[in-house]
Design a protein around this motif. Structure first.
Motif, PDB file in Angstrom:
ATOM      1  N   HIS A 162       2.250   4.752   6.378  1.00 40.82           N
ATOM      2  CA  HIS A 162       1.756   4.087   7.582  1.00 40.82           C
ATOM      3  C   HIS A 162       2.446   4.707   8.794  1.00 40.82           C
ATOM      4  CE1 HIS A 162       1.484   0.106  10.057  1.00 40.82           C
ATOM      5  NE2 HIS A 162       0.591   0.988  10.461  1.00 40.82           N
ATOM      6  N   THR A 217      -1.754   2.983  12.927  1.00 40.83           N
ATOM      7  CA  THR A 217      -1.888   1.919  13.904  1.00 40.83           C
ATOM      8  C   THR A 217      -1.455   2.505  15.232  1.00 40.83           C
ATOM      9  OG1 THR A 217      -1.323   0.256  12.246  1.00 40.83           O
ATOM     10  CG2 THR A 217      -1.196  -0.416  14.565  1.00 40.83           C
ATOM     11  N   ASP A 272       0.844  -1.184   0.000  1.00 41.11           N
ATOM     12  CA  ASP A 272       0.000   0.000   0.000  1.00 41.11           C
ATOM     13  C   ASP A 272       0.890   1.248   0.000  1.00 41.11           C
ATOM     14  OD1 ASP A 272      -1.792   2.044   0.496  1.00 41.11           O
ATOM     15  OD2 ASP A 272      -2.865   0.958   2.062  1.00 41.11           O
ATOM     16  N   TYR A 299      -3.521   9.171   6.080  1.00 40.55           N
ATOM     17  CA  TYR A 299      -2.515   8.220   6.546  1.00 40.55           C
ATOM     18  C   TYR A 299      -3.181   6.959   7.077  1.00 40.55           C
ATOM     19  CZ  TYR A 299       0.762  12.060   6.183  1.00 40.55           C
ATOM     20  OH  TYR A 299       1.526  13.084   5.699  1.00 40.55           O
ATOM     21  N   ARG A 300      -2.494   5.849   6.955  1.00 33.42           N
ATOM     22  CA  ARG A 300      -2.892   4.626   7.655  1.00 33.42           C
ATOM     23  C   ARG A 300      -2.264   4.727   9.031  1.00 33.42           C
ATOM     24  NH1 ARG A 300      -0.681  -0.212   5.915  1.00 33.42           N
ATOM     25  NH2 ARG A 300       1.008   0.948   4.949  1.00 33.42           N
ATOM     26  N   GLY A 313      -5.706   9.889  10.189  1.00 34.47           N
ATOM     27  CA  GLY A 313      -6.526   9.149   9.240  1.00 34.47           C
ATOM     28  C   GLY A 313      -7.315  10.080   8.328  1.00 34.47           C
ATOM     29  N   THR A 359       0.064   4.241   0.700  1.00 31.93           N
ATOM     30  CA  THR A 359      -0.335   5.199   1.723  1.00 31.93           C
ATOM     31  C   THR A 359       0.631   5.105   2.898  1.00 31.93           C
ATOM     32  OG1 THR A 359      -2.643   4.874   1.109  1.00 31.93           O
ATOM     33  CG2 THR A 359      -2.225   5.931   3.229  1.00 31.93           C
TER      34      THR A 359
END
Length: 139
Positions: free
Chosen positions: A6, A32, A2, A29-30, A25, A4
């Motif tokens: 992270h 976690t 991906d 952006y991704r 987000g 995008t």
């Protein structure tokens, strides 16, 4: 893979993790979010993020120790986001290998700008998304 970017957010305060996850987000952006250095280490075993946003003061292993260990095996960009605001603490954080340092309370827009700047520098330096190499330094 991906394309995008992270971002991994490591902070023991749920409200900070949720705020950053939502805000980043919304800006494409991704994200976690994890609550501890131990959770971050587990995540890094299976994921290769683009930037780590890391708190210093957390229960168990602190952010400085995690940063030091990661820096020994990886060029993963690290931004400290912490309530530790003394000049000496900022200097130590940068000397330990952080790419940037922002203190709480913080402006989410400033954090976003700093993430973009760190990503630009890492991409221009030819950094690739690879998980840190496993060494005995990881617990």
């Amino acid at each position: 893979m991906d394309p995008t970017p992270h971002i991994v957010v490591v902070d023991d305060h749920r409200d900070i993790r949720e705020l950053m996850s939502r805000y980043l987000g919304e800006h494409g952006y991704r994200v976690t979010a994890v609550e501890s250095a131990a959770a971050c280490r587990r995540l890094l075993e299976r994921s290769a993020p683009d930037v780590l946003v890391l708190d210093i003061m957390m229960p168990g292993e602190d952010g400085l120790a995690l940063c030091r260990d990661l820096r020994a095996t990886s060029q993963l960009p690290i931004i400290f986001l912490t309530a530790v605001a003394e000049d000496t603490d900022r200097i130590i954080g940068l000397e330990m290998g952080a790419d940037d340092y922002l203190t709480k309370p913080f402006n989410p827009r400033e954090l976003l700008a700093r993430i973009k700047a760190v990503l630009r520098r890492s991409q221009s330096a030819g950094a690739t998304r690879q998980p840190p190499q496993r060494t005995h330094a990881f617990r």
